[in-house]
Design a protein around this motif. Structure first.
Motif, PDB file in Angstrom:
ATOM      1  N   PHE A 106     -31.265  23.862 -35.963  1.00  0.00           N
ATOM      2  CA  PHE A 106     -29.701  24.162 -36.413  1.00  0.00           C
ATOM      3  C   PHE A 106     -29.625  24.220 -37.886  1.00  0.00           C
ATOM      4  N   SER A 107     -28.555  25.005 -38.299  1.00  0.00           N
ATOM      5  CA  SER A 107     -28.319  24.900 -39.849  1.00  0.00           C
ATOM      6  C   SER A 107     -27.406  23.738 -39.953  1.00  0.00           C
ATOM      7  N   ILE A 108     -27.070  23.552 -41.329  1.00  0.00           N
ATOM      8  CA  ILE A 108     -26.342  22.114 -41.549  1.00  0.00           C
ATOM      9  C   ILE A 108     -24.683  22.818 -41.419  1.00  0.00           C
ATOM     10  N   PRO A 109     -24.030  21.834 -41.136  1.00  0.00           N
ATOM     11  CA  PRO A 109     -22.618  21.947 -40.745  1.00  0.00           C
ATOM     12  C   PRO A 109     -22.062  22.823 -41.829  1.00  0.00           C
ATOM     13  N   TYR A 110     -20.969  23.763 -41.502  1.00  0.00           N
ATOM     14  CA  TYR A 110     -20.590  24.504 -42.510  1.00  0.00           C
ATOM     15  C   TYR A 110     -19.721  23.938 -43.552  1.00  0.00           C
ATOM     16  N   ASP A 111     -19.021  22.705 -43.137  1.00  0.00           N
ATOM     17  CA  ASP A 111     -18.196  21.910 -44.299  1.00  0.00           C
ATOM     18  C   ASP A 111     -19.021  21.147 -44.908  1.00  0.00           C
ATOM     19  N   THR A 112     -20.435  21.232 -45.162  1.00  0.00           N
ATOM     20  CA  THR A 112     -21.202  20.410 -46.099  1.00  0.00           C
ATOM     21  C   THR A 112     -21.016  20.834 -47.517  1.00  0.00           C
ATOM     22  N   PRO A 113     -20.701  19.776 -48.308  1.00  0.00           N
ATOM     23  CA  PRO A 113     -20.662  20.412 -49.464  1.00  0.00           C
ATOM     24  C   PRO A 113     -21.588  20.995 -50.299  1.00  0.00           C
ATOM     25  N   VAL A 114     -21.179  22.026 -51.146  1.00  0.00           N
ATOM     26  CA  VAL A 114     -22.325  22.902 -51.661  1.00  0.00           C
ATOM     27  C   VAL A 114     -23.484  21.971 -52.433  1.00  0.00           C
ATOM     28  N   LYS A 115     -23.144  21.037 -52.973  1.00  0.00           N
ATOM     29  CA  LYS A 115     -23.973  20.111 -53.749  1.00  0.00           C
ATOM     30  C   LYS A 115     -25.025  19.402 -52.640  1.00  0.00           C
ATOM     31  N   ASP A 116     -24.553  18.939 -51.671  1.00  0.00           N
ATOM     32  CA  ASP A 116     -25.431  18.506 -50.649  1.00  0.00           C
ATOM     33  C   ASP A 116     -26.305  19.391 -50.011  1.00  0.00           C
ATOM     34  N   SER A 117     -25.907  20.462 -49.901  1.00  0.00           N
ATOM     35  CA  SER A 117     -26.745  21.687 -49.238  1.00  0.00           C
ATOM     36  C   SER A 117     -28.120  21.871 -49.919  1.00  0.00           C
ATOM     37  N   LEU A 118     -27.892  21.623 -51.405  1.00  0.00           N
ATOM     38  CA  LEU A 118     -28.939  22.014 -52.166  1.00  0.00           C
ATOM     39  C   LEU A 118     -30.308  21.000 -51.780  1.00  0.00           C
ATOM     40  N   ASN A 119     -29.899  20.109 -50.722  1.00  0.00           N
ATOM     41  CA  ASN A 119     -31.148  19.051 -50.412  1.00  0.00           C
ATOM     42  C   ASN A 119     -31.890  19.804 -49.322  1.00  0.00           C
ATOM     43  N   TYR A 120     -31.069  20.733 -49.077  1.00  0.00           N
ATOM     44  CA  TYR A 120     -31.868  21.511 -47.711  1.00  0.00           C
ATOM     45  C   TYR A 120     -32.182  22.731 -48.002  1.00  0.00           C
ATOM     46  N   THR A 121     -33.172  23.342 -47.556  1.00  0.00           N
ATOM     47  CA  THR A 121     -33.353  24.951 -47.343  1.00  0.00           C
ATOM     48  C   THR A 121     -33.454  25.369 -46.106  1.00  0.00           C
ATOM     49  N   GLY A 122     -33.343  26.649 -46.209  1.00  0.00           N
ATOM     50  CA  GLY A 122     -33.370  27.246 -44.721  1.00  0.00           C
ATOM     51  C   GLY A 122     -34.970  27.824 -44.791  1.00  0.00           C
ATOM     52  N   THR A 123     -35.375  28.380 -43.562  1.00  0.00           N
ATOM     53  CA  THR A 123     -36.730  28.974 -43.426  1.00  0.00           C
ATOM     54  C   THR A 123     -36.433  30.606 -43.824  1.00  0.00           C
ATOM     55  N   LEU A 124     -37.233  31.168 -44.134  1.00  0.00           N
ATOM     56  CA  LEU A 124     -37.324  32.786 -44.286  1.00  0.00           C
ATOM     57  C   LEU A 124     -38.612  33.460 -44.058  1.00  0.00           C
ATOM     58  N   CYS A 125     -38.464  34.694 -43.819  1.00  0.00           N
ATOM     59  CA  CYS A 125     -39.503  35.339 -43.365  1.00  0.00           C
ATOM     60  C   CYS A 125     -40.474  35.990 -44.786  1.00  0.00           C
ATOM     61  N   GLY A 126     -41.370  36.556 -44.760  1.00  0.00           N
ATOM     62  CA  GLY A 126     -42.237  37.198 -45.963  1.00  0.00           C
ATOM     63  C   GLY A 126     -41.430  38.000 -46.564  1.00  0.00           C
ATOM     64  N   LYS A 127     -40.952  39.052 -45.598  1.00  0.00           N
ATOM     65  CA  LYS A 127     -39.869  39.975 -46.272  1.00  0.00           C
ATOM     66  C   LYS A 127     -38.801  39.699 -47.086  1.00  0.00           C
ATOM     67  N   GLY A 128     -38.219  38.483 -47.015  1.00  0.00           N
ATOM     68  CA  GLY A 128     -37.044  38.220 -47.560  1.00  0.00           C
ATOM     69  C   GLY A 128     -37.853  37.362 -48.788  1.00  0.00           C
ATOM     70  N   GLU A 129     -38.777  36.574 -48.765  1.00  0.00           N
ATOM     71  CA  GLU A 129     -39.125  36.036 -49.814  1.00  0.00           C
ATOM     72  C   GLU A 129     -39.700  37.174 -51.037  1.00  0.00           C
ATOM     73  N   ASP A 130     -40.109  38.201 -50.292  1.00  0.00           N
ATOM     74  CA  ASP A 130     -40.465  39.378 -51.066  1.00  0.00           C
ATOM     75  C   ASP A 130     -39.597  40.283 -51.918  1.00  0.00           C
ATOM     76  N   GLY A 131     -38.293  39.680 -51.685  1.00  0.00           N
ATOM     77  CA  GLY A 131     -37.223  40.977 -52.115  1.00  0.00           C
ATOM     78  C   GLY A 131     -37.284  41.150 -53.688  1.00  0.00           C
ATOM     79  N   ILE A 132     -37.879  40.200 -54.304  1.00  0.00           N
ATOM     80  CA  ILE A 132     -38.170  40.165 -55.927  1.00  0.00           C
ATOM     81  C   ILE A 132     -38.806  41.647 -56.249  1.00  0.00           C
ATOM     82  N   HIS A 133     -39.768  42.100 -55.325  1.00  0.00           N
ATOM     83  CA  HIS A 133     -40.480  43.272 -55.706  1.00  0.00           C
ATOM     84  C   HIS A 133     -39.832  44.445 -55.449  1.00  0.00           C
ATOM     85  N   TYR A 134     -38.540  44.258 -54.732  1.00  0.00           N
ATOM     86  CA  TYR A 134     -37.821  45.430 -54.297  1.00  0.00           C
ATOM     87  C   TYR A 134     -36.842  45.715 -55.346  1.00  0.00           C
ATOM     88  N   LEU A 135     -36.020  44.610 -55.758  1.00  0.00           N
ATOM     89  CA  LEU A 135     -35.266  44.625 -56.986  1.00  0.00           C
ATOM     90  C   LEU A 135     -36.051  45.304 -58.139  1.00  0.00           C
TER      91      LEU A 135
END
Lengths: 173, 178, 1115
Positions: free
Chosen positions: C101-130
């Motif tokens: 599950f993701s964190i609750p939607y009303d979590t303050p943005v400051k607290d959300s920085l204590n978490y990350t979400g998972t991500l696939c390799g293509k998402g990680e690689d967006g830098i090379h597209y930009l």
């Protein structure tokens, strides 16, 4: 040798080869193309079924790489992590030869030996990049003793006492 | 033996001249020019029959002496860029020659050794040590790889291998002490 | 040569040192070759963080982008997942296992920085597209013949002027028309008419004729011609001094529409809000019906099937609570929720919470402790597997009798079921009404409700349940006809062969078939099918998918927790406060690809009858590439003037797309070709003008993204995409409000609209919501994209606020957004809504939680995607094949492979023993991911996977180059032998084999049997000639920045464009895909949807020996 405080656990049954761990590590640690601090191998069994096997430096408790270094550039920290001092390393490659797991490589941009550091610059407040990004929680970064699962290690007979543990892994090396 | 090793500055000067001579020789060959004879003379101090070996090498051969030719995997194709980044990492940029070329590496060694001589002359041991480390990295990671690949470079491979082992011993002893 | 000892060596060194040998003379040369440069510079301050939406593929997961601002520019440093987004799901040190599950939607943005979400390799690689060095940054115009590869830079103003008014290719003296020529609205306005009034009346007159045809009032050519003549007479007078030919494409065929239809807008990788933006532009503002998408080369077969079954295009199993999923024709690591979101399915399976039957010719990527079971199936025969499963289910009565027996909406309301099925309805078996649903009026009653059988024939609205299986005879308009229930028909179809026969066709053993059926039934309703292109992209793909969905119908899993769900809801981003939809203009006509219109409804039908010149696809929900280009090529149903192609690559990515090259090169068939793109690919090579575009990280595809089924099971899910950095393309001016305009699709379309005077742009272009009293009279300007997109977010934010999802943000959160997000610069456009927008932006969208998305009965709180599930579709049964004139079969059925006119396919494929499939993998998306270097280093090229038995019988070893011959051509590819692919199947992972991406590398790996197309390939230029200043956003950065980003890539292409062999490696099998001889040798398409076919047949032969270079074969 100090024991590793952390338990890096890989659940092989969950890995499905998306390779995001490799990309996240490369991004987080500025790894040049073609060399890997962590990588994932793919195997095909006789019946055609596939499995992926993530690999990484095992931060061994009895590391042959540390003793192989002629200039003492690589060392085991108090928390058990094995690291390389970039300033001291002369790039002779002895530690790379000494590692029985193929975890070390020559960084072609710096000319020094390089390997996984468990993202020493981020832990323990944050997870290593590869653990954090995994969509299936195939990689975990726990404190030693936190879990009592049925774990195995890669190539247990090297005598290195590797500290990366594998779950649901059927023994292909 | 100990007396010789302690004479660090002389050895460094000798090495600097060696790499300059190697650079000059191969650069001349690269440009299809005659090798000025003082370079052969210099190398003969280290490898007595070196002239014979050098005459076997043609201009066409020299153009092949590059990192990109040492591997035919996909990754080999980015070798020039990797070498560029290697030099950049140490604060240098490469022009005129392909960055992954052997001659470029000889040039770099010459430069590093000249800097090392200056450092030793003003007794800056730390600087000298760090320059030695860079030299060792270059030889171990890149130069020996090219030399190993080509049959005609075998004597040079042996020469550089020897040089690297000297460097290695010095570094091992110096770093262990500190 | 003797060995020198160390002692001697040192002696030699010392000797050399002391000698007077002077070797320093080359020092200046050395100094020239190696010179010092400055060392690494650290970034100046703390980085920025933006939550946005990924576009590595089309799944639209969330991303958290870290940007460093340095004195050399903005640099995207790292991309992580967004912990608020249900697809990424939250991870932290304490929360590592069960990433559900993701964190609750009303979590303050400051607290959300204590978490990350998972991500696939293509998402990680967006830098090379930009920072892709092949990106175009300035407008280009061709400076040689089409396809010569010669382009020059022109100013933005020149681009807008020439595309609107027409231009000349100076180098070839060719005249290119402008779009203004066919901008009918503008012509009418200029001549003093009210365009909307005129066109509205014209349209009504035509609709009138059409309805008269439908009601058979006009039933012959002469009558129709008479009507057309009187139409022409009336309007020639009314339009004077303009002529009918100025307004209509063909005055004798007014049903084709106005000349505006001659501008065709095709989009490849569309997204909200680019899709809504240019749809409004082309359909409403310009007045053309030709707004077309790439769906036929995407998932149109799957869409068309679901539309027949459930009236909506997209339905899949719930990922969180499902217990058994038959995943058929769907790729692990690709299908929504994507390589990121599917992680949840895999983890659940590994932990024993879910069983997946992976019905696929290739093995699954993990067996998850035995819970993912490989069910190899012969490609193209999946319908037989579905029929086999249905056969078993009927025999053992493994179906939800209660659910299936509910016959009507009234009955379902009584039963408190949101959805019912038409299983009990009766289908007329013979006579002229064969295939239609028996209704009250057929039997003489006054109502039109379907009739069912419950102790007699009853009105379905009057009974609570009805017979599932019934055959009988009734009198329809005096004639006696046989009737059967829909379920009876399905049962007979499933039992038309016994299980053994079905098993033989599809290659799945009987024991597995029974096992699957039992497992599904025992776990229903948390069991069902998740299906995709492997099933749907097949000439009879709609019937295949429908057969699987019949299984779901029998299980009764619709709209339930753990069962089958549609898409998540999203907010009214187009209309809540600001009306971003309506533009006053009128359009009508037949689209160039003939989608959504029945041949029988066109005037042509009355004159020509069957066969239609090219197929028409009335029941397809989206659009068709092949038919669009075939239409342009044949001028059917009409010739066109201009093609605007956005973010697309049909020449490469569409099956047999190489056939389009001849058409694209033809300036008579295609007078004006505009490309809007980030790089010049295999298709844009032939464009007249190139408009540089932005990527998802620098302002491209901004907007509120909906997600595809099953949308994580949550009620509302909308990812918001805003730029992480400002656009890298050329700045082209300023908006009247002072905000900057950058070259991109957005500004291009806005500036054309302003130049031509299109309605809905410029002053007073956007109205307030017409349904809200306080807003309906307000008007707002549209001069730049920010004036559009900020209003999009305002709409969503306010809808979200009123729905209780978006709360009052804290000062801290607003500050976070204003400090970090580039889009915050434009908050002055929406001052009343800004703080709520900030709330959504801070979180990267609007998300609800899974648990709160189901009611106490286990039904989803979403609006039900449909009212009724159909196992027989009357509309389909009444629809005729536009070439043969025969009606289509109206229910799920197994068909043998056939072409559009049911003629020749067997002959075409005879003698080709292998089937070639083109599966995807999580490492790449289709062909637009060759810049993902972190993925390419793992998989530098693709290959053909072959089973060891097949390799043995053909003498092939891993690493050998083989030649694959299909009915349309030859393909050379490296073979890899492994048992992860079934016997008889060759799998070539899709995504490689490119030959143009601003650099050109002529492809050598394929040869077609059609010489004409071969010549098109031979005529490819050897390189593109374009000015260096037009390309490459990386060169603006200093070398050290490049190193931070690209410690990995070629520096040479920073300076000049040389082919990067990594980008052009591998093969793409769709260049030699199947064609249809009954439709003029264009790509083979499915009957109903017009979907391409994702497999072909082949013979293989060993060409040369080789070896594998990479240590691990990974795809």
């Amino acid at each position: 040798m100090t024991q590793l405080k952390y338990a890096y656990v890989i659940d092989v049954s969950k890995c499905y080869g998306c390779m995001s761990c490799v990309a996240a590590c490369a991004s987080e640690n500025n790894i040049p193309i073609g060399v890997f601090r962590t990588w994932v191998e793919r195997f095909v069994k006789g019946d055609g079924n596939v499995f992926f096997l993530p690999k990484i430096c095992n931060h061994c408790d009895n590391p042959t790489c540390v003793s192989a270094c002629p200039v003492k550039a690589t060392y085991k920290r108090e928390d058990g992590l094995i690291l390389i001092d970039d300033e001291k390393c002369i790039g002779c490659g002895a530690c790379i030869q000494a590692c029985p797991y193929g975890a070390r490589f020559q960084n072609p941009v710096k000319g020094v030996a390089d390997k996984c550091t468990f993202c020493a610059h981020r832990i323990p407040e944050r997870l290593p990049a590869c653990v954090e990004v995994c969509p299936t929680s195939s990689r975990l970064f726990l404190r030693m003793g936190e879990s009592n699962l049925n774990l195995s290690v890669i190539k247990p007979t090297t005598g290195n006492k590797p500290q990366v543990y594998y779950l649901n892994y059927e023994g292909v090396e | 033996m100990d007396n010789l090793v302690k004479d660090n500055l002389l050895i460094t000067i000798g090495r600097a001249k060696m790499y300059s001579a190697l650079f000059n020789s191969f650069y001349s060959l690269y440009n299809r020019e005659e090798i000025p004879k003082e370079n052969i003379e210099a190398l003969e101090y280290l490898v007595p029959e070196i002239e014979e070996e050098i005459t076997k090498i043609t201009t066409e051969d020299v153009h092949d002496y590059r990192g990109i030719k040492t591997c035919d995997e996909f990754l080999g194709k980015v070798y020039p860029q990797i070498m560029e980044e290697f030099y950049e990492n140490y604060g240098f940029e490469v022009k005129e020659l392909p960055p992954d070329h052997l001659i470029t590496q000889f040039a770099f060694m010459s430069k590093l050794l000249n800097d090392e001589i200056q450092a030793l002359q003003r007794d800056d041991k730390n600087k000298a040590l760090s320059l030695k480390i860079i030299q060792h990295r270059l030889l171990a990671t890149h130069m020996l790889r090219i030399l190993k690949t080509f049959e005609k470079l075998k004597p040079f491979y042996e020469l550089i291998k020897m040089d690297k082992s000297i460097l290695f011993m010095e570094l091992r002893d110096e770093i262990r002490q500190s | 040569m003797k060995q020198v000892s160390r002692r001697d060596f040192i002696k030699g060194l010392v000797g050399l040192a002391c000698a007077s040998v002077f070797v320093a003379g080359y020092a200046p040369t050395i100094g020239r070759i190696i010179s010092p440069r400055y060392k690494s510079v650290l970034p100046d301050k703390e980085g920025r963080i933006i939550h946005s939406a990924c576009l590595g593929c089309n799944v639209r997961c969330g991303i958290r982008v870290k940007v460093l601002d340095t004195k050399y520019g903005e640099v995207v440093e790292k991309i992580d997942g967004n912990p608020y987004h249900p697809y990424n799901r939250a991870v932290s040190v304490k929360n590592q296992v069960k990433r559900y599950f993701s964190i609750p939607y009303d979590t303050p943005v400051k607290d959300s920085l204590n978490y990350t979400g998972t991500l696939c390799g293509k998402g990680e690689d967006g830098i090379h597209y930009l920072y892709d060095p092949y990106r175009i940054l300035a407008p280009l115009k061709r400076s040689g013949p089409r396809g010569s590869g010669k382009f020059k830079v022109i100013s933005w103003q020149q681009l807008i002027k020439e595309v609107s008014e027409g231009g000349v290719i100076e180098e070839t003296k060719e005249k290119i028309p402008g779009m203004g020529e066919v901008f009918v609205y503008g012509k009418l306005k200029k001549a003093g008419f009210d365009p909307v009034e005129v066109l509205d009346e014209m349209k009504k007159d035509i609709e009138d004729i059409k309805s008269k045809i439908k009601e058979k009032e006009i039933n012959n050519k002469e009558a129709l011609q008479a009507k057309i003549n009187s139409f022409k007479e009336k309007w020639s007078q009314k339009l004077s001094p303009l002529k009918l030919e100025d307004i209509l494409i063909d005055p004798d065929r007014p049903d084709l529409g106005t000349k505006a239809n001659q501008v065709v807008f095709y989009r490849g990788r569309g997204q909200p809000h680019s899709d809504y933006f240019y749809r409004r532009w082309i359909k409403d503002a310009f007045g053309s019906v030709n707004w077309l998408r790439h769906t036929s080369s995407c998932q149109l077969g799957y869409y068309a099937a679901n539309k027949l079954w459930a009236g909506v295009t997209d339905l899949q199993m719930d990922v969180h609570s499902s217990k058994v999923i038959v995943m058929a024709g769907a790729q692990m690591g690709r299908l929504h929720p994507g390589a990121t979101g599917q992680g949840l399915l895999i983890e659940r399976a590994a932990l024993g919470e879910l069983k997946i039957y992976y019905v696929n010719p290739t093995a699954p990527r993990t067996t998850a402790n035995g819970n993912i079971v490989w069910v190899p199936v012969k490609p193209g025969t999946d319908a037989a597997l579905a029929m086999a499963i249905l056969n078993v289910m009927f025999e053992k009565e493994w179906f939800n009798r209660y659910f299936l027996s509910i016959p009507s909406k009234k009955a379902s309301e009584k039963a408190k079921q949101p959805i019912y099925t038409n299983a009990t309805w009766l289908v007329i078996g013979e006579g002229d009404k064969a295939g239609q649903i028996l209704k009250g009026k057929h039997m003489g009653a006054s109502h039109e409700n379907p009739i069912v059988y419950n102790s007699g024939y009853k009105d379905s609205e009057t009974v609570e349940s009805a017979e599932l299986f019934h055959s009988g005879k009734v009198k329809v308009e005096g004639q006696e006809v046989g009737v059967k229930t829909v379920l009876q028909i399905l049962k007979e179809e499933a039992q038309s062969k016994n299980v053994e026969e079905w098993s033989k066709i599809c290659g799945v053993p009987i024991s597995m078939i029974v096992n699957i059926a039992e497992d599904l039934f025992k776990n229903s309703p948390q069991s069902g099918t998740t299906v995709h292109r492997g099933l749907g992209m097949h000439p009879q793909g709609e019937y295949t998918v429908w057969s699987f969905r019949a299984i779901d119908t029998l299980l009764g899993n619709m709209h339930k927790k753990g069962g089958m769900l549609g898409r998540a809801g999203n907010l009214k981003s187009n209309e809540y406060i600001y009306d971003l939809k309506k533009v006053k203009n009128v359009s009508w006509g037949v689209p160039i690809d003939r989608h959504g219109v029945a041949y029988e409804e066109s005037f042509e039908f009355m004159f020509s009858g069957y066969p239609a010149k090219r197929p028409w696809y009335p029941l397809t929900p989206e659009e068709i590439y092949t038919e669009g280009f075939a239409g342009i090529d044949e001028g059917y149903p009409y010739p066109i003037k201009a093609l605007i192609l956005y973010y697309a690559n049909p020449v490469l990515s569409a099956n047999y797309g190489v056939k389009f090259i001849e058409t694209l090169k033809d300036t008579k068939k295609l007078p004006l070709f505009i490309g809007i793109t980030t790089s010049i690919n295999e298709t844009y090579l032939y464009a007249d003008y190139i408009v540089p575009d932005t990527t998802y990280l620098d302002g491209g595809t901004m907007g509120c993204q909906f997600v595809y089924a099953s949308g994580g099971g949550v009620k509302t899910l909308e990812t918001w995409r805003t730029p992480a950095v400002m656009p890298k393309t050329l700045k082209i001016g300023d908006c009247p409000n002072g905000h900057p305009k950058y070259a991109s699709m957005w500004e291009f379309l806005i500036d054309i609209a302003l130049h031509l005077g299109m309605p809905g742009f410029g002053e007073k272009a956007i109205g307030g919501n017409p349904e809200k009293e306080e807003l309906k009279d307000q008007k707002f300007s549209l001069y730049c994209v920010w004036e559009y997109i900020m209003r999009v977010f305002a709409n969503s934010a306010m809808d979200g606020k009123d729905a209780g999802l978006i709360k009052e943000p804290t000062e801290e959160e607003i500050e976070f957004v204003e400090k970090n997000y580039p889009i915050a610069k434009f908050k002055d456009i929406v001052p009343n809504e800004w703080k709520y927008i900030a709330y959504g932006l801070a979180r990267g969208g609007v998300f609800t939680s899974y648990e709160s998305s189901f009611d106490e009965n286990g039904f989803s709180k979403r609006k039900p995607p449909t009212e009724v599930l159909m196992l027989w579709n009357e509309k389909l049964a009444k629809t005729k094949n536009s070439i043969t004139g025969k009606k289509f079969y109206g229910g799920p059925k197994y068909f043998e492979l056939n072409d559009y006119a049911n003629k020749d396919l067997k002959k075409q494929i005879e003698g080709y023993p292998f089937t070639v499939i083109f599966p995807g993998s999580p490492l790449f998306t289709k062909h637009r991911s060759m810049f993902y270097y972190w993925m390419k280093q793992i998989m530098p090229e693709n290959f053909a996977l072959i089973h060891p038995d097949d390799a043995k019988s053909t003498g092939i070893k891993s690493g050998d180059i083989i030649t694959i011959e299909t009915p349309t051509g030859y393909l050379d590819v490296k073979a890899i032998v492994e048992p992860s692919v079934m016997k008889g199947v060759i799998a070539i992972p899709v995504g490689m084999g490119r030959w143009a991406d601003t650099a050109v590398m002529k492809p050598k790996y394929f040869k077609l049997k059609d010489e004409k197309i071969n010549n098109s390939i031979k005529e490819l230029p050897n390189k593109l000639e374009l000015p260096k200043e037009a390309v490459n956003p990386v060169k603006e950065l200093d070398e050290i920045r490049k190193k931070l980003l690209f410690t990995k890539s070629k520096k040479k292409y920073y300076e000049h464009l040389i082919p990067d062999s990594w980008r052009f490696s591998g093969v793409t099998p769709n260049v030699v895909s199947l064609i249809d001889s009954t439709t003029g040798n264009w790509s083979l398409l499915s009957w109903i949807g017009g979907a391409q076919v994702y497999f072909t047949v082949a013979k293989i032969k060993r060409k040369s020996k080789g070896k594998t270079e990479v240590p691990w074969i990974i795809w």
